[in-house]
Design a protein around this motif. Structure first.
Motif, PDB file in Angstrom:
ATOM      1  N   ARG A 276      32.238  49.889  39.059  1.00 47.43           N
ATOM      2  CA  ARG A 276      31.098  50.807  38.894  1.00 47.43           C
ATOM      3  C   ARG A 276      29.792  50.065  38.635  1.00 47.43           C
ATOM      4  NH1 ARG A 276      31.834  55.204  34.398  1.00 47.43           N
ATOM      5  NH2 ARG A 276      33.211  56.102  35.970  1.00 47.43           N
ATOM      6  N   TYR A 277      29.858  48.979  37.867  1.00 54.22           N
ATOM      7  CA  TYR A 277      28.640  48.268  37.475  1.00 54.22           C
ATOM      8  C   TYR A 277      28.456  46.955  38.243  1.00 54.22           C
ATOM      9  CZ  TYR A 277      28.443  51.695  33.724  1.00 54.22           C
ATOM     10  OH  TYR A 277      28.370  52.871  33.013  1.00 54.22           O
ATOM     11  N   ASN A 278      29.282  46.753  39.270  1.00 57.80           N
ATOM     12  CA  ASN A 278      29.155  45.580  40.137  1.00 57.80           C
ATOM     13  C   ASN A 278      29.158  44.276  39.335  1.00 57.80           C
ATOM     14  OD1 ASN A 278      28.951  44.354  42.661  1.00 57.80           O
ATOM     15  ND2 ASN A 278      26.710  44.315  42.590  1.00 57.80           N
ATOM     16  N   VAL A 279      30.174  44.120  38.507  1.00 62.60           N
ATOM     17  CA  VAL A 279      30.287  42.949  37.626  1.00 62.60           C
ATOM     18  C   VAL A 279      31.369  42.011  38.157  1.00 62.60           C
ATOM     19  CG1 VAL A 279      30.881  42.168  35.293  1.00 62.60           C
ATOM     20  CG2 VAL A 279      29.488  44.221  35.600  1.00 62.60           C
ATOM     21  N   GLU A 280      31.030  40.741  38.267  1.00 59.96           N
ATOM     22  CA  GLU A 280      31.992  39.723  38.683  1.00 59.96           C
ATOM     23  C   GLU A 280      32.812  39.252  37.474  1.00 59.96           C
ATOM     24  OE1 GLU A 280      32.628  38.645  41.751  1.00 59.96           O
ATOM     25  OE2 GLU A 280      31.170  40.097  42.522  1.00 59.96           O
ATOM     26  N   PRO A 281      34.059  38.798  37.670  1.00 57.08           N
ATOM     27  CA  PRO A 281      34.878  38.311  36.540  1.00 57.08           C
ATOM     28  C   PRO A 281      34.181  37.223  35.732  1.00 57.08           C
ATOM     29  CG  PRO A 281      36.218  38.520  38.516  1.00 57.08           C
ATOM     30  CD  PRO A 281      34.809  38.772  38.950  1.00 57.08           C
ATOM     31  N   SER A 282      33.435  36.359  36.415  1.00 56.65           N
ATOM     32  CA  SER A 282      32.762  35.253  35.715  1.00 56.65           C
ATOM     33  C   SER A 282      31.609  35.718  34.849  1.00 56.65           C
ATOM     34  CB  SER A 282      32.245  34.238  36.740  1.00 56.65           C
ATOM     35  OG  SER A 282      31.320  34.860  37.626  1.00 56.65           O
ATOM     36  N   GLU A 283      31.189  36.991  35.019  1.00 56.60           N
ATOM     37  CA  GLU A 283      30.080  37.528  34.223  1.00 56.60           C
ATOM     38  C   GLU A 283      30.551  38.149  32.915  1.00 56.60           C
ATOM     39  OE1 GLU A 283      26.644  38.922  37.216  1.00 56.60           O
ATOM     40  OE2 GLU A 283      28.548  39.963  37.545  1.00 56.60           O
ATOM     41  N   ILE A 284      31.843  38.128  32.669  1.00 62.38           N
ATOM     42  CA  ILE A 284      32.388  38.646  31.408  1.00 62.38           C
ATOM     43  C   ILE A 284      32.583  37.471  30.460  1.00 62.38           C
ATOM     44  CG2 ILE A 284      34.358  39.798  30.324  1.00 62.38           C
ATOM     45  CD1 ILE A 284      34.707  41.381  32.925  1.00 62.38           C
ATOM     46  N   SER A 285      31.880  37.500  29.313  1.00 61.54           N
ATOM     47  CA  SER A 285      31.900  36.357  28.391  1.00 61.54           C
ATOM     48  C   SER A 285      32.970  36.486  27.314  1.00 61.54           C
ATOM     49  CB  SER A 285      30.531  36.195  27.723  1.00 61.54           C
ATOM     50  OG  SER A 285      30.200  37.354  26.975  1.00 61.54           O
ATOM     51  N   VAL A 286      33.368  37.712  26.969  1.00 61.80           N
ATOM     52  CA  VAL A 286      34.404  37.911  25.949  1.00 61.80           C
ATOM     53  C   VAL A 286      35.005  39.297  26.134  1.00 61.80           C
ATOM     54  CG1 VAL A 286      32.842  38.879  24.192  1.00 61.80           C
ATOM     55  CG2 VAL A 286      34.930  37.695  23.463  1.00 61.80           C
TER      56      VAL A 286
END
Length: 668
Positions: free
Chosen positions: A50-60
């Protein structure tokens, strides 16, 4: 970069995420009770899409789970592991004898909770340590080794007075591990006096360890399959976050994992708005919970029982298994959106059974036939027929469910629906009174933070009934426990029983605990920001204690003063008697990054008008708005958000704060 929190509840799994730019995201999906990690991973996948987030953009990733609670309550598919007990000879039946308190004081036919370790798996060995820590009799290693073939499952080692000196427990642990057993020792579980509570905590850790470690391993593997390599933390029952090693080593800390997050979020708003006393009110699909925030901190308790009974919001003492870890002091009642109304002997009864996520309320159209609180809200115009999540509610099915109940009660469907709202409000008021009136606080002097999928809908009217004049509806109220998890600091708690005069110099003992707490936190890859010291204190001769904060360095006169002031506040008197410190406690704290949220919604946008029923206002024409981030509106009104619906009763005014939270105030 995004910090992501996921909370698995009984009906819904909630996600709240915050970016370093101030944007926030919220996702709500149905829980998957048989495989709870599936629901959590579904929420994360939906967030990324939904928010177009890549796995590498998740910090925790921070996670709260009900798996420990559900396992202890015997949920199908979540059976706890088998446990053997090795203890000091002659003390094999401590967990059978328990305490003298009974769940029902005058019921002489009642029984105590069945021990988690049956008699055939409880073994005594020769060893003895004094309460001062002197080894009176070394461990009989040959006797212990002779038991090897009779032990099964995880072995809980609980020796007398091991909190004072764990030497014999350490020897037993080494021998059993060499023999191939998973071992949990009492001194590493909770290094405190009172045998039954210490034994119980250790056994629960041993029983939960296989299922919790397996669950967290599956969840972490699922994250890796999504390409997410960010560190994973878990919320404990005190509202702090801990690493996976700490969570699997002491899994009893996770029993109230999710609800604690909401209390931490309410504490965040208490500090942000400068509110001295705040009631955190969480109403979901299955239950409603209340907790008290004082001076920006959730109130904690160490007298907690798991797997027992709850009556009117109170844990029935003697009905469950004691756990000696800090818990947010919660009162919980069976009052959620899915709570079922029925007729008993021609009288209306609401709860305690819930329709849950499957089949859910009748209006969900998923096969539910019983009338619920959600169905009542829909019939009374308090809920829209189509929610922003895409869920369509069927008023015809809700009406059919209430027609059947009304026929049994010889009444009309809408009158029964009104009575359901009245009954559920009174039930929830009981939970609030437990954490306020019964603790010496006046609820009418507090503000209330309302959250959960149903909290903003029922919380304002509950506040009105209790004389509360200020209500805060945070952004993402329907997933607010997940928000609170992002506001949680990492907290590692270490304690030790001493039983010494408060006038003695206890600084060396606190320094020792600080070193241990620091080492634990650093093993989890975190640095200590600060330490908080506490002590359980009592008058000489008293049986139970009061917890007080302790300064650094230790100052006897300040500890005594703090204890006597709290004793007088609770009980109305103080004594001219020696003050004893029974247990000292240190919390190592790693402060999480500050949450900065940018309000994204604009001015109030009126969507139309509806005829809705209000608890103290009857039928009224209410304006319907979409959630807004600027401006204000007056009640009667209904505000529609993605994850919740806020009811604004007549005589209330709502103003949006800078982060999008709604501040409601009683004006007439």
């Amino acid at each position: 970069m995004w910090r992501v929190a996921v909370d698995v509840g009984g009906t819904f799994t909630d996600l709240f995420a915050v970016s370093n730019e101030g944007s926030y995201a919220k996702v709500k999906v149905l829980s998957t009770p048989r495989e709870p990690e599936v629901g959590a991973l579904n929420a994360i996948k939906k967030f990324m899409e939904r928010y177009n987030v890549e796995p590498s953009e998740i910090s925790v990733v921070i996670h709260a789970t009900t798996i420990a609670t559900n396992a202890l309550l015997g949920q199908e598919g979540l059976e706890i592991g088998e446990v053997s007990l090795v203890t000091t000879k002659g003390f094999e039946d401590v967990i059978e004898i328990q305490r003298q308190n009974r769940p029902r004081l005058y019921d002489f036919t009642g029984s105590k909770p069945k021990p988690l370790v049956p008699a055939e798996l409880r073994f005594g060995v020769e060893e003895r340590t004094s309460f001062e820590g002197k080894v009176l009799k070394p461990l009989n290693e040959e006797e212990l080794l002779s038991l090897i073939l009779r032990l099964r499952g995880t072995v809980a080692v609980c020796f007398l007075h091991s909190y004072a000196n764990p030497e014999n427990e350490l020897k037993a642990e080494k021998l059993l591990r060499e023999a191939g057993f998973e071992v949990v020792t009492s001194h590493s579980s909770v290094s405190e006096r009172r045998e039954y509570e210490r034994f119980s905590t250790t056994i629960i850790n041993a029983a939960l360890k296989p299922i919790v470690s397996s669950y967290l391993r599956r969840f972490k593997l699922g994250l890796e399959r999504l390409g997410i390599k960010a560190p994973l933390f878990v919320v404990n029952s005190a509202g702090g976050i801990i690493d996976l090693e700490e969570a699997t080593k002491r899994p009893a800390q996770l029993v109230e994992s999710g609800p604690a997050g909401g209390a931490v979020g309410a504490a965040y708003y208490s500090r942000k708005l400068g509110l001295k006393e705040v009631i955190a009110f969480d109403m979901g699909g299955t239950t409603a919970k209340a907790s008290l925030i004082v001076n920006g901190e959730p109130t904690l308790t160490y007298e907690y029982e798991v797997g027992g009974e709850v009556h009117s919001g109170r844990i029935v003492k003697g009905s469950g298994y004691p756990v000696r870890y800090p818990f947010v002091d919660l009162a919980e009642v069976s009052a959620g959106g899915g709570t079922i109304a029925k007729s008993e002997g021609g009288l209306l009864k609401v709860g305690p059974i819930s329709a849950g996520a499957d089949p859910g309320p009748a209006c969900y159209g998923k096969g539910g036939k019983e009338p619920t609180v959600t169905d009542a809200d829909l019939l009374l115009g308090r809920l829209p027929e189509e929610l922003p999540t895409g869920l369509k509610l069927r008023k015809d099915l809700a009406l059919k469910a209430f027609e059947r109940l009304a026929e049994e009660l010889r009444s009309e469907p809408l009158e029964v629906a009104k009575a359901v709202i009245e009954a559920i409000t009174e039930e929830m008021a009981r939970a609030v009174r437990v954490v306020t009136v019964e603790r010496g606080y006046d609820p009418s002097m507090a503000s209330m933070v309302v959250y959960g999928g149903m909290g903003p809908l029922h919380g304002p009217e509950l506040a009105e009934r209790l004389g509360i004049k200020e209500v805060i509806v945070p952004p993402g109220a329907g997933v607010f426990t997940a928000f609170g998890m992002l506001a949680s600091n990492a907290i590692y708690t270490v304690s030790k029983s001493l039983v010494k005069s408060a006038r003695e110099d206890l600084e060396p003992f606190y320094a020792e605990l600080e070193a241990e707490a620091k080492a634990r936190m650093e093993r989890g890859g975190l640095e200590v920001s600060s330490f908080e010291r506490r002590a359980e204190v009592r008058y000489e001769g008293q049986g139970w204690t009061i917890e007080v904060k302790v300064p650094k360095p230790y100052k006897p006169e300040e500890v005594i003063k703090a204890f006597e002031e709290e004793h007088e506040r609770r009980y109305g008197f103080k004594l001219d008697q020696e003050v004893i410190v029974e247990t000292i406690r240190v919390m190592a704290i790693h402060e999480s990054p500050e949450i900065r949220i940018r309000a994204e919604e604009g001015e109030p946008k009126e969507l139309g008008k509806v005829r809705a029923w209000f608890l103290d206002g009857g039928w009224q024409e209410a304006r319907v708005y979409s959630r807004f981030g600027k401006g204000e509106v007056e009640g009667p009104a209904i505000i529609i958000d993605y994850d919740s619906v806020t009811l604004v009763p007549p005589g209330w005014k709502v103003k949006a704060l800078e982060d999008g939270a709604l501040f409601m105030k009683k004006v007439t």
